[in-house]
Design a protein around this motif. Structure first.
Motif, PDB file in Angstrom:
ATOM      1  N   LEU A  97       0.857  -1.187   0.000  1.00 51.64           N
ATOM      2  CA  LEU A  97       0.000   0.000   0.000  1.00 51.64           C
ATOM      3  C   LEU A  97       0.892   1.236   0.000  1.00 51.64           C
ATOM      4  O   LEU A  97       1.847   1.304   0.779  1.00 51.64           O
ATOM      5  N   ALA A  98       0.600   2.214  -0.844  1.00 49.87           N
ATOM      6  CA  ALA A  98       1.406   3.436  -0.868  1.00 49.87           C
ATOM      7  C   ALA A  98       0.564   4.603  -1.372  1.00 49.87           C
ATOM      8  O   ALA A  98       0.003   4.548  -2.474  1.00 49.87           O
ATOM      9  N   TRP A  99       0.498   5.661  -0.544  1.00 49.99           N
ATOM     10  CA  TRP A  99      -0.223   6.882  -0.920  1.00 49.99           C
ATOM     11  C   TRP A  99       0.703   7.812  -1.703  1.00 49.99           C
ATOM     12  O   TRP A  99       1.855   8.001  -1.330  1.00 49.99           O
ATOM     13  N   SER A 100       0.167   8.404  -2.753  1.00 54.70           N
ATOM     14  CA  SER A 100       0.970   9.322  -3.566  1.00 54.70           C
ATOM     15  C   SER A 100       1.260  10.614  -2.807  1.00 54.70           C
ATOM     16  O   SER A 100       0.346  11.210  -2.227  1.00 54.70           O
ATOM     17  N   GLU A 103      -0.371  13.568  -5.567  1.00 49.81           N
ATOM     18  CA  GLU A 103      -1.787  13.759  -5.874  1.00 49.81           C
ATOM     19  C   GLU A 103      -2.633  13.303  -4.680  1.00 49.81           C
ATOM     20  O   GLU A 103      -2.499  12.166  -4.222  1.00 49.81           O
ATOM     21  N   ARG A 104      -3.478  14.170  -4.211  1.00 46.21           N
ATOM     22  CA  ARG A 104      -4.345  13.824  -3.087  1.00 46.21           C
ATOM     23  C   ARG A 104      -5.329  12.732  -3.494  1.00 46.21           C
ATOM     24  O   ARG A 104      -5.823  12.708  -4.629  1.00 46.21           O
ATOM     25  N   ASN A 105      -5.600  11.823  -2.579  1.00 41.70           N
ATOM     26  CA  ASN A 105      -6.568  10.740  -2.771  1.00 41.70           C
ATOM     27  C   ASN A 105      -6.116   9.686  -3.783  1.00 41.70           C
ATOM     28  O   ASN A 105      -6.936   8.883  -4.241  1.00 41.70           O
ATOM     29  N   LEU A 106      -4.832   9.650  -4.114  1.00 39.95           N
ATOM     30  CA  LEU A 106      -4.317   8.638  -5.028  1.00 39.95           C
ATOM     31  C   LEU A 106      -3.573   7.573  -4.221  1.00 39.95           C
ATOM     32  O   LEU A 106      -2.595   7.868  -3.537  1.00 39.95           O
ATOM     33  N   LEU A 107      -4.058   6.337  -4.303  1.00 39.79           N
ATOM     34  CA  LEU A 107      -3.484   5.214  -3.570  1.00 39.79           C
ATOM     35  C   LEU A 107      -3.061   4.133  -4.544  1.00 39.79           C
ATOM     36  O   LEU A 107      -3.821   3.774  -5.453  1.00 39.79           O
ATOM     37  N   TRP A 121      -5.989   3.854  -7.284  1.00 38.82           N
ATOM     38  CA  TRP A 121      -7.361   4.140  -6.878  1.00 38.82           C
ATOM     39  C   TRP A 121      -7.551   5.625  -6.584  1.00 38.82           C
ATOM     40  O   TRP A 121      -6.668   6.269  -6.039  1.00 38.82           O
ATOM     41  N   ASN A 122      -8.742   6.122  -6.933  1.00 42.84           N
ATOM     42  CA  ASN A 122      -9.217   7.400  -6.425  1.00 42.84           C
ATOM     43  C   ASN A 122      -9.985   7.092  -5.150  1.00 42.84           C
ATOM     44  O   ASN A 122     -11.084   6.532  -5.191  1.00 42.84           O
TER      45      ASN A 122
END
Length: 241
Positions: A97-100, A103-107, A121-122
């Motif tokens: 799992l890694a959050w960008s 860009e907000r809300n990009l996983l 994912w958005n």
């Protein structure tokens, strides 16, 4: 800190909240400031929770498990809450799992041996943006903090690391060296180096996310993208057994 009835295999911090995921299929949120630290027990998975990651803004917790499910939880979730989204597109365990940071809300998420995909994912809408078959088990993901790139680590058959351009997902480089699946990655405080930990009982350090020079204005040169043997950005620096 108690709260689990079986081994704990995943942790993620959100300021003073420490989230833990275990083989008892639950996620526990601990407030480390207080003695009665267990503030929420999140139940949705049906098998061991093997991945946890809080979003950079602290508003969303992503959990992945051996039930092939990805759950997105609101920060205010209580023990009676359900996930904001339950996403079932992966065909194997969701550990990576890694959050960008860009860009907000990009996983980004990665699936196990029967899945082999990196999915994007958005998280605001729960929609799947893209899915790329990497050809092997995805064990961990790490975003480049300086450029729109993502590094993946893999298991069978080559146990390699792969650097990808986002959003095209063009492969920039493959990094070999480990002899067993690469289970974990972490980036250095300056965002330049990555350490990988594998089942071969070694740590390996890579100069893969070197900060862009002023002369390049934040863009990697053509020779770097081509993956030349002399590229310092994509070289293994050392390993520790």
């Amino acid at each position: 800190m108690d709260g689990h009835s079986d081994r704990v295999g995943a942790l993620s911090w959100n300021r003073h909240i420490l989230s833990s995921g275990g083989r008892d299929n639950i996620v526990v949120n601990h407030d480390v400031r207080i003695a009665e630290h267990k503030v929420a027990t999140l139940s949705s998975h049906t098998q061991e929770v093997c991945g946890l990651a809080w979003s950079p803004d602290g508003l969303t917790l992503a959990s992945g498990a051996n039930d092939n499910k990805l759950c997105l939880w609101d920060a205010a979730a209580s023990s009676s809450s359900r996930p904001r989204f339950e996403l079932t597109d992966h065909q194997a365990a969701v550990k990576a799992l890694a959050w960008s940071p860009h860009e907000r809300n990009l996983l980004a998420t990665g699936g196990g041996t029967a899945d082999r995909c990196i999915k994007f994912w958005n998280t605001q809408t729960g929609s799947l943006l893209n899915s790329v078959d990497t050809g092997s088990q995805v064990c961990a993901l790490q975003w480049n903090p300086h450029e729109k790139e993502i590094l993946s680590s893999h298991g069978f058959a080559r146990n390699q690391l792969c650097l990808w351009k986002y959003p095209t997902m063009a492969k920039v480089k493959e990094l070999d060296g480990h002899t067993a699946r690469v289970l974990h990655m972490a980036v250095s405080p300056d965002g330049g180096s990555v350490v990988s930990a594998a089942a071969d009982e070694t740590l390996r350090f890579w100069d893969v996310f070197a900060p862009p020079s002023k002369s390049h204005a934040g863009k990697r040169s053509a020779s770097d993208i081509a993956g030349g043997a002399t590229s310092k950005k994509l070289s293994r620096t050392m390993h520790i057994r």
